[in-house]
Enzyme design. Structure first.
Site, short mmCIF file in Angstrom:
data_model
loop_
_atom_site.label_atom_id
_atom_site.label_comp_id
_atom_site.label_asym_id
_atom_site.label_seq_id
_atom_site.Cartn_x
_atom_site.Cartn_y
_atom_site.Cartn_z
N CYS A 139 2.89 -10.28 22.29
CA CYS A 139 2.16 -10.93 23.39
C CYS A 139 3.10 -11.57 24.41
O CYS A 139 3.00 -11.34 25.61
CB CYS A 139 1.15 -11.93 22.85
SG CYS A 139 1.88 -13.36 22.01
N HIS A 158 -0.59 -17.51 21.42
CA HIS A 158 -0.89 -16.21 22.04
C HIS A 158 -0.96 -16.40 23.55
O HIS A 158 -1.37 -17.45 24.04
CB HIS A 158 -2.23 -15.68 21.52
CG HIS A 158 -2.51 -14.27 21.92
ND1 HIS A 158 -1.69 -13.22 21.56
CD2 HIS A 158 -3.50 -13.72 22.68
CE1 HIS A 158 -2.19 -12.10 22.06
NE2 HIS A 158 -3.27 -12.38 22.74
N HIS A 206 -3.54 -8.23 27.59
CA HIS A 206 -2.61 -8.84 26.64
C HIS A 206 -2.24 -7.83 25.56
O HIS A 206 -2.96 -6.85 25.33
CB HIS A 206 -3.23 -10.08 25.99
CG HIS A 206 -4.52 -9.82 25.25
ND1 HIS A 206 -4.79 -10.32 24.02
CD2 HIS A 206 -5.62 -9.10 25.61
CE1 HIS A 206 -5.99 -9.94 23.62
NE2 HIS A 206 -6.52 -9.20 24.57
#
Length: 492
Positions: free
Chosen positions: A400, A452, A464
């Site tokens: 990520c 994240h 993402h």
């Protein structure tokens, strides 16, 4: 004499202390990337630093089975025991016992973020994937502190503390499970195989088991990945008899592709015996065409959503589609919607279908800067690229924070490498109600820890690098991601 006695006692006490420390000090290796060294034994304590994979630490106390007290570079702290592997014979991990199904249920869900599914019951085994809170799974047994589970057709092991058991599936199970063969008798029956002739084929899917017999009760020869070549020699029920690198075994039929095309029949093809001539029956009246049904435009609202031939997970999969795929809604059956995708009729589970159409990311240009639109346009070209832990480029895949670092770096914007640092140090915080294209979204994994990140692309969506299963995808900024909480930062 008295002084001599006191010196002797002091020396003995010092020797005992040193001996005690050496007994309880053990070297261990960090098995994950960016593993947190904390000031106390829980995620509520402050993070001293992030330890890279392969770092050697000294464990001084493991009385708490979940958090071990360690020393690293002269500093004492705590590391979650799931991310430590001992290098000597005193390793706390033992050979796994024969798994047994838990008595309190055979279904469950993941209860934490970025939980790893491994090929065996210990942190020394390879990682098959990472899954987030709420992911549904089937528990098939246990080995020590680990459950053997099935997630999306992948068999592996997950640490028991990260699994919440339930009596029924948390969400409709989308993956067809092989029908378990009956428990073999002490003297196994001969395996009946219908010959098909040698046919070239290959494996469809990753982490597919190659077994010694046609059921999940037989031993595993190997774990195969997508594209592995094989020769199909026969069929036994729902399993194919195959030969791979000179070894004969069995693979579940759903994961085998016949390169010649067409189905491989359960019985060998036999030339029909000519039938005696029979007077033909009168030609029946043609069956009238079914009336046309009013249809409503719609689209897919998830990723890797399965399109089936009927309104049940037992029906065949016609294809898988991602967020935004257009379709026509023609009806419904219980929790399923009857739809048409690319001219083909079938069914999609209702929670993954929405009426209307998906607007493009740039429908509100007045709300975004030119550089923000350029960032979004650049990021969208990597949709579908694989997820790789520690990956920072299209050549290796992305995790990520590696994805956000690469995209913003293309425009000369330098970010910190990990998600928690990007949230703490990069950009200017903006209100969640004032999001613009190109803004950095930093999602909480706990009450105070960001684990994240993604890039806002407009219309309440973001892109993402999600998991090993999905890779780089577009998701709605609602439901799970909205309630999880996030920080919005403007970095451009």
């Amino acid at each position: 004499m008295r002084k001599t006695l006191l010196k002797t006692l002091a020396f003995a006490a010092l020797f005992c202390i040193l001996f005690t420390v050496s007994v309880f000090a053990e070297d261990a290796v960090v098995t994950g990337n960016d593993v947190n060294l904390r000031s106390g034994p829980s995620t509520d304590y402050a993070i001293y630093e992030c330890l890279p994979k392969g770092t050697v630490v000294t464990v001084t106390d493991r009385s708490d089975s979940e958090w071990y007290c360690v020393t690293y570079n002269g500093r004492s702290g705590y590391v979650n025991s799931a991310y430590l592997s001992f290098t000597d014979a005193s390793s706390p991990e033992t050979e796994p016992d024969e798994p047994s199904v838990p008595a309190d249920g055979s279904y469950g869900t993941v209860n934490a973020m970025y939980v790893r599914l491994r090929s065996g019951p210990g942190t020394d085994y390879s990682i098959l994937g990472e899954y987030n809170r709420g992911t549904a799974l089937t528990v098939t047994g246990s080995a020590g502190n680990w459950y053997s589970v099935v997630i999306d057709g992948i068999y592996g092991y997950m640490y028991a503390d990260y699994v919440t058991l339930s009596e029924a599936p948390a969400v409709p199970v989308e993956t067809p499970e092989p029908t378990p063969a009956p428990t073999p008798a002490p003297t196994p029956e001969p395996i009946e195989v219908t010959p098909t002739g040698d046919k070239a084929g290959h494996i469809k899917g990753d982490y597919v088991y190659f077994r010694s017999g046609p059921s999940t009760y037989y031993s595993i020869y190997d774990c195969l990945n997508n594209g592995t070549r094989l020769t199909i020699t026969g069929r036994s029920g729902e399993w194919y008899a195959v030969t791979i690198n000179g070894i004969s075994g069995y693979v579940y039929s759903a994961y085998v592709v016949n390169d010649d095309g067409g189905e491989i029949l359960d019985e060998p093809v036999i030339e029909p015996t000519p039938e005696p001539y029979v007077e033909p029956e009168p030609t029946p009246e043609p069956t009238p065409e079914p009336p046309e049904v009013d249809s409503i435009p719609g689209y897919i609202t998830g990723n890797d959503v399965r399109f089936r031939s009927g309104p049940s997970t037992r029906n065949d999969i016609l294809g898988t589609y991602n967020y935004g795929t257009p379709l026509l809604i023609t009806g419904s059956s219980d929790d399923w919607r009857a739809v048409i995708i690319n001219g083909q009729s079938g069914y999609v589970y209702g929670q993954y279908v929405a009426e209307g159409s998906v607007s493009s990311p740039g429908d509100n240009p007045e709300e975004s800067s030119e550089i923000g639109r350029q960032i979004v346009e650049f990021a969208l070209q990597y949709q579908g690229y694989p997820y790789t832990w520690g990956g920072t480029s299209p050549d290796t895949g992305f995790d990520c924070s590696g994805f956000t670092t690469y995209v913003y770096g293309h425009f000369g914007i330098s970010l910190h490498r990990v998600a928690c640092d990007q949230a703490a140090y990069d950009g200017v915080k903006v209100s969640n109600s004032a999001l613009q294209q190109g803004d950095l979204l930093c999602f909480y994994s706990s009450s105070d820890y960001v684990g994240h990140v993604g890039i806002y692309i407009g219309n309440n969506r973001f892109i993402h690098a999600s998991t090993y299963t999905t890779g780089v995808i577009i998701s709605e900024l609602s439901g799970y991601y909205d309630t999880r909480g996030y920080i919005a930062k403007r970095v451009a």
